[in-house]
Design a protein around this motif. Structure first.
Motif, PDB file in Angstrom:
ATOM      1  N   GLY A 247       0.788  -1.241   0.000  1.00 57.09           N
ATOM      2  CA  GLY A 247       0.000   0.000   0.000  1.00 57.09           C
ATOM      3  C   GLY A 247       0.812   1.278   0.000  1.00 57.09           C
ATOM      4  N   LEU A 248       2.116   1.180   0.250  1.00 58.77           N
ATOM      5  CA  LEU A 248       2.883   2.429   0.386  1.00 58.77           C
ATOM      6  C   LEU A 248       2.980   3.194  -0.937  1.00 58.77           C
ATOM      7  CD1 LEU A 248       4.509   4.208   2.323  1.00 58.77           C
ATOM      8  CD2 LEU A 248       6.564   2.966   1.631  1.00 58.77           C
ATOM      9  N   GLY A 249       3.145   2.454  -2.026  1.00 62.39           N
ATOM     10  CA  GLY A 249       3.293   3.116  -3.323  1.00 62.39           C
ATOM     11  C   GLY A 249       2.058   3.921  -3.721  1.00 62.39           C
ATOM     12  N   MET A 250       0.880   3.468  -3.292  1.00 60.18           N
ATOM     13  CA  MET A 250      -0.349   4.224  -3.584  1.00 60.18           C
ATOM     14  C   MET A 250      -0.258   5.605  -2.929  1.00 60.18           C
ATOM     15  SD  MET A 250      -4.240   3.077  -2.706  1.00 60.18           S
ATOM     16  CE  MET A 250      -5.593   4.258  -2.643  1.00 60.18           C
ATOM     17  N   LEU A 251       0.239   5.592  -1.690  1.00 54.03           N
ATOM     18  CA  LEU A 251       0.395   6.857  -0.961  1.00 54.03           C
ATOM     19  C   LEU A 251       1.388   7.775  -1.674  1.00 54.03           C
ATOM     20  CD1 LEU A 251      -0.324   7.933   2.105  1.00 54.03           C
ATOM     21  CD2 LEU A 251       2.108   7.512   2.395  1.00 54.03           C
ATOM     22  N   LEU A 252       2.463   7.186  -2.193  1.00 59.79           N
ATOM     23  CA  LEU A 252       3.489   7.989  -2.874  1.00 59.79           C
ATOM     24  C   LEU A 252       2.949   8.556  -4.193  1.00 59.79           C
ATOM     25  CD1 LEU A 252       6.653   5.682  -2.445  1.00 59.79           C
ATOM     26  CD2 LEU A 252       5.746   7.379  -0.872  1.00 59.79           C
ATOM     27  N   HIS A 253       2.309   7.696  -4.966  1.00 62.19           N
ATOM     28  CA  HIS A 253       1.824   8.140  -6.279  1.00 62.19           C
ATOM     29  C   HIS A 253       0.695   9.171  -6.162  1.00 62.19           C
ATOM     30  CE1 HIS A 253       4.025   5.662  -9.220  1.00 62.19           C
ATOM     31  NE2 HIS A 253       4.077   4.753  -8.270  1.00 62.19           N
ATOM     32  N   ARG A 271      13.039   4.738  -5.533  1.00 65.36           N
ATOM     33  CA  ARG A 271      13.458   4.088  -4.292  1.00 65.36           C
ATOM     34  C   ARG A 271      13.722   5.118  -3.180  1.00 65.36           C
ATOM     35  NH1 ARG A 271      16.705  -0.770  -2.993  1.00 65.36           N
ATOM     36  NH2 ARG A 271      16.482  -1.365  -5.154  1.00 65.36           N
ATOM     37  N   ALA A 272      14.312   6.247  -3.550  1.00 65.65           N
ATOM     38  CA  ALA A 272      14.636   7.256  -2.526  1.00 65.65           C
ATOM     39  C   ALA A 272      13.363   7.839  -1.914  1.00 65.65           C
ATOM     40  CB  ALA A 272      15.487   8.360  -3.154  1.00 65.65           C
ATOM     41  N   ALA A 273      12.339   8.056  -2.747  1.00 67.09           N
ATOM     42  CA  ALA A 273      11.075   8.585  -2.232  1.00 67.09           C
ATOM     43  C   ALA A 273      10.441   7.572  -1.277  1.00 67.09           C
ATOM     44  CB  ALA A 273      10.126   8.895  -3.391  1.00 67.09           C
TER      45      ALA A 273
END
Ligand SMILES: NC(=O)c1ccc[n+]([C@@H]2O[C@H](COP(=O)([O-])OP(=O)(O)OC[C@H]3O[C@@H](n4cnc5c(N)ncnc54)[C@H](OP(=O)(O)O)[C@@H]3O)[C@@H](O)[C@H]2O)c1
Length: 281
Positions: A247-253, A271-273
């Motif tokens: 789920g983390l990538g959803m938050l980032l995008h 990766r850094a984000a």
């Protein structure tokens, strides 16, 4: 901070748990931008005054989180199509003339992360099962069904503890088949994508009760819970060889359109984000 510092933040109540400051500060720093992103603890009764103050204070925008998403929708001057459809906003942009524009980027964030993680997954014509029918599931269902710019899945199955809410979501989406909550395990047969959009699996909530025996070997499993990053569901799916999406990538995008506005550049979800946000987990 100088008088020219680019200002943005997140309004919530409470807001202490948010990972967004870590991410936006990382992007400011990585791009050498003089910017600041602050946590704004705004009580519900203060939301209108706080949003209206953004232009006067020199803010370029903000994110809004629980419990403000619906109220902010009503308060902004204009909205994008996703916000109009959802009746909720998670991003507010201050336009050059001081007007406020509300966006809803949850669906976009969900899909962008899915495509980035599993580029080979064919979504058009696919069969998907979404568990839960709350605010997140509403955004996800909309973007999964959308053939123009969204995933364009063929069949969307909706299962929710309170079945009436699943029916209401299917009505709202103008598509989707309701599966009884008790039949969610059996409904896995033949699906290409399973999405957990309930809080089950989150630390303190207990695991998602779901037998994944019937899940096809190649089906993707996407859990939008990100505390912990690998939920019990993802661990079990991974162990049997299914491709998994956390789920983390959803938050980032979902954060990208906001930063593009207040940072002035479209930031990479790299990766850094991810590591910057992970530091807050
Ligand atoms: N990764 C991301 O970027 C992202 C973005 C948004 C949300 N999320 C996460 O997604 C989750 C859902 O968020 P939301 O805003 O959609 O919440 P919500 O509007 O409160 O909806 C919660 C949904 O989960 C169901 N549910 C809750 N507790 C349950 C239980 N014990 N057993 C079975 N079903 C249960 C609810 O069913 P009923 O209708 O029966 O109550 C409802 O369908 C949260 O954990 C949130 O943190 C992640």
């Amino acid at each position: 901070m100088a008088g020219t510092t680019r200002l943005a933040g997140i309004m919530g109540w409470p807001v202490g748990h948010s990972l967004s400051p870590l991410l936006h500060r990382h992007w400011f720093e990585a791009h050498g931008i003089d910017g600041a992103y602050v946590k704004l603890a705004v009580a519900p009764k203060g939301l209108e005054a706080a949003l209206r103050a953004l232009p006067a204070l020199g803010f370029l925008g903000c994110n809004v989180t629980i419990p403000h998403k619906e109220h902010a929708f009503a308060l902004v001057d204009e909205r994008d199509a996703a916000a109009e459809a959802m009746g909720a906003v998670n991003t507010v942009l201050v336009l050059p003339d001081g007007r406020l524009k509300g966006l809803n980027t949850d669906g976009l964030g969900f899909l962008a992360h899915l495509r980035a993680t599993l580029p080979g997954l064919a979504l058009e014509g696919a069969r998907a099962l979404v568990l839960g029918t709350g605010g997140a599931a509403r955004a996800i269902g909309r973007v999964l069904l959308d053939p123009g710019g969204g995933a364009g899945v063929e069949t969307l199955l909706l299962a929710n503890r309170t079945e009436a809410r699943a029916r209401a979501l299917a009505d709202f989406l103008g598509g989707g088949e309701v599966v009884p909550w008790e039949a969610r395990g059996a409904a896995l047969e033949g699906v290409d994508l399973l999405v957990n959009a309930t809080p089950l699996g989150m630390a303190g909530q207990g695991p998602l009760p779901l037998d994944i025996e019937a899940l096809p070997a190649g089906a993707a499993v996407y859990d939008i819970v990100y505390r912990p990053l690998e939920t019990d569901l993802l661990a079990r799916a991974r162990a049997r060889g299914n491709p998994v999406v956390d789920g983390l990538g959803m938050l980032l995008h979902q954060a990208v359109p906001g930063f593009a506005h207040w940072g002035g550049v479209t930031p990479p979800v790299d990766r850094a984000a991810r590591e910057a946000a992970l530091a807050g987990l």
